[in-house]
Design a protein around this motif. Structure first.
Motif, PDB file in Angstrom:
ATOM      1  N   SER A 154      29.353 -11.564 -11.264  1.00 53.56           N
ATOM      2  CA  SER A 154      28.423 -11.258 -12.346  1.00 53.56           C
ATOM      3  C   SER A 154      27.737 -12.520 -12.842  1.00 53.56           C
ATOM      4  N   GLY A 155      26.579 -12.309 -13.448  1.00 49.91           N
ATOM      5  CA  GLY A 155      25.833 -13.395 -14.065  1.00 49.91           C
ATOM      6  C   GLY A 155      25.242 -12.931 -15.374  1.00 49.91           C
ATOM      7  N   LEU A 156      25.317 -13.770 -16.397  1.00 53.62           N
ATOM      8  CA  LEU A 156      24.799 -13.443 -17.723  1.00 53.62           C
ATOM      9  C   LEU A 156      23.902 -14.588 -18.174  1.00 53.62           C
ATOM     10  N   PHE A 181      22.282  -4.725 -17.174  1.00 53.71           N
ATOM     11  CA  PHE A 181      22.327  -4.241 -18.543  1.00 53.71           C
ATOM     12  C   PHE A 181      22.111  -5.405 -19.491  1.00 53.71           C
ATOM     13  N   HIS A 182      21.848  -5.083 -20.748  1.00 55.14           N
ATOM     14  CA  HIS A 182      21.498  -6.100 -21.746  1.00 55.14           C
ATOM     15  C   HIS A 182      22.569  -6.144 -22.821  1.00 55.14           C
ATOM     16  N   ALA A 218      16.923 -13.624 -21.331  1.00 56.69           N
ATOM     17  CA  ALA A 218      18.091 -13.930 -22.152  1.00 56.69           C
ATOM     18  C   ALA A 218      18.780 -12.653 -22.619  1.00 56.69           C
ATOM     19  N   GLY A 219      20.090 -12.597 -22.392  1.00 60.73           N
ATOM     20  CA  GLY A 219      20.877 -11.432 -22.760  1.00 60.73           C
ATOM     21  C   GLY A 219      21.104 -10.465 -21.621  1.00 60.73           C
ATOM     22  N   ASP A 220      20.399 -10.653 -20.494  1.00 61.70           N
ATOM     23  CA  ASP A 220      20.567  -9.758 -19.342  1.00 61.70           C
ATOM     24  C   ASP A 220      21.799 -10.148 -18.529  1.00 61.70           C
ATOM     25  N   ARG A 221      22.511  -9.147 -18.066  1.00 56.73           N
ATOM     26  CA  ARG A 221      23.656  -9.365 -17.185  1.00 56.73           C
ATOM     27  C   ARG A 221      23.469  -8.552 -15.917  1.00 56.73           C
ATOM     28  N   ILE A 222      23.808  -9.166 -14.778  1.00 55.15           N
ATOM     29  CA  ILE A 222      23.839  -8.470 -13.500  1.00 55.15           C
ATOM     30  C   ILE A 222      25.273  -8.512 -12.996  1.00 55.15           C
ATOM     31  N   ALA A 223      25.751  -7.389 -12.479  1.00 56.97           N
ATOM     32  CA  ALA A 223      27.115  -7.300 -11.964  1.00 56.97           C
ATOM     33  C   ALA A 223      27.090  -6.582 -10.629  1.00 56.97           C
ATOM     34  N   LEU A 224      27.834  -7.117  -9.678  1.00 52.44           N
ATOM     35  CA  LEU A 224      27.902  -6.541  -8.336  1.00 52.44           C
ATOM     36  C   LEU A 224      29.364  -6.369  -7.959  1.00 52.44           C
TER      37      LEU A 224
END
Length: 332
Positions: free
Chosen positions: A209-211, A247-248, A232-238
């Motif tokens: 994940s990255g935030l 998601f934010h 800013a505030g966005d997260r990606i998860a795999l």
């Protein structure tokens, strides 16, 4: 760690490694190390590996590095969490003492074979870092530490491992925050992040994940051949076997998520047992919560470096008792 590395291989060797032009030699080598550890290569895979090794002299050094790091990261679960040493273990490039790969045919080198090949060898001096070589960091229990990288710095959390090259870095396990004033690159799993600002990246056995905390970032998903732009505030998860999720996070969520970097634990509905497990990651003095007290819930913000202050707050608010002894706080 094995699960995280094996995710690289889900599309097949030829398609998932060599058709991705954005992969660095270290990234490709990491995938080969994972594949070789799982068993004998097929004829097609062996031919593909030999072609890749012949394509650039740097590739052999990258593969040796990846095999050594594959071995080192598999030992992390066996490390004693009570050692109390927050100093990152830094390994210089292993190319100075690993035996070279054959000119053409590359045999499968398992962890056991690799250990046998290097047993009894004494390292006289490490070569200086270069584009061919990387620095390997593993931080055990204790406070997070900052590491200089190209374009900025990385704040590495405890129980985390990081490989730093000249132009980029790869998070192998745990989590970190990349801070940069201009574009910097950090990879984890099959995701490559190119960011300017502050970016938190995490790698577990089942998820990458990255935030984005501030600034801007581009994410390259090599596994699914997709690109994403984060604000800013966005997260990606795999997760393994699924598509990337975006998601934010709210301001409050961001504060809780990054509390470890500031040395603060924000408790919102967490039990004493769950909070103790987090405190124990960062301190020599361990919290041990007994019986029904483990399910009691405490709200508030606490300094991660002061477990006794947490125990005193639990005593005052929840009317539990605690007993302090050498390197241990028992809560009843």
């Amino acid at each position: 760690m094995r699960g995280a590395m094996e995710r690289f291989m889900t599309l097949g060797v030829a398609s998932s490694i060599f058709e991705r032009t954005d992969r660095t030699p270290d990234g490709v080598a990491a995938e080969w190390a994972a594949r070789m550890d799982r068993g004998e290569l097929t004829g097609t895979e062996r031919a593909a590996l030999e072609n890749w090794l012949d394509a650039d002299p740097r590739h052999r050094g990258a593969l040796i590095r990846a095999q050594v790091i594959w071995q080192a990261t598999d030992r992390m679960a066996a490390l004693n969490p009570g050692c109390g040493s927050g100093t990152p273990a830094v390994s210089a490039p292993p190319g100075a003492f690993m035996r070279p790969l054959p000119a053409r045919r590359v045999p499968m080198m398992s962890r056991r074979t690799m250990v046998a090949a290097t047993a009894g060898l004494v390292l006289a001096a490490w070569p200086d870092p270069s584009r061919e070589m990387g620095r390997f960091y593993h931080l055990r229990d204790g406070a997070p530490r900052s590491i200089a990288v190209a374009g900025g710095s990385i704040r590495l959390d405890c129980f985390s491992s990081l490989l730093v090259g000249v132009e980029n870095a790869r998070l192998l396990a745990g989590r970190c925050v990349l801070s940069s004033t201009h574009e910097a690159e950090l990879s984890a799993g099959s995701l490559t992040f190119r960011s300017q600002g502050r970016l938190e990246v995490a790698q577990s056995d089942t998820e990458t994940s990255g935030l984005l905390l501030s600034g801007s970032a581009e994410v390259i998903d090599a596994l699914n051949r997709k690109r994403f732009v984060l604000t800013a505030g966005d997260r990606i998860a795999l997760s393994e076997g699924s598509a990337p999720r975006l998601f934010h996070l709210t301001t409050e969520d961001l504060a809780r998520e990054t509390g470890w970097e500031r040395g603060v634990l924000e408790l919102q509905g967490m039990t004493l047992g769950q909070a103790a497990a987090i405190f124990n990651r960062y301190n020599v003095t361990k919290l041990v919560v007994h019986g029904p007290a483990a399910e009691r819930v405490l709200m508030g913000s606490f300094a991660l470096s002061d477990p006794e202050a947490f125990a005193r707050a639990a005593q005052a608010i929840l009317h539990v008792e605690y007993v302090a002894s050498r390197r241990r706080l028992d809560i009843f």
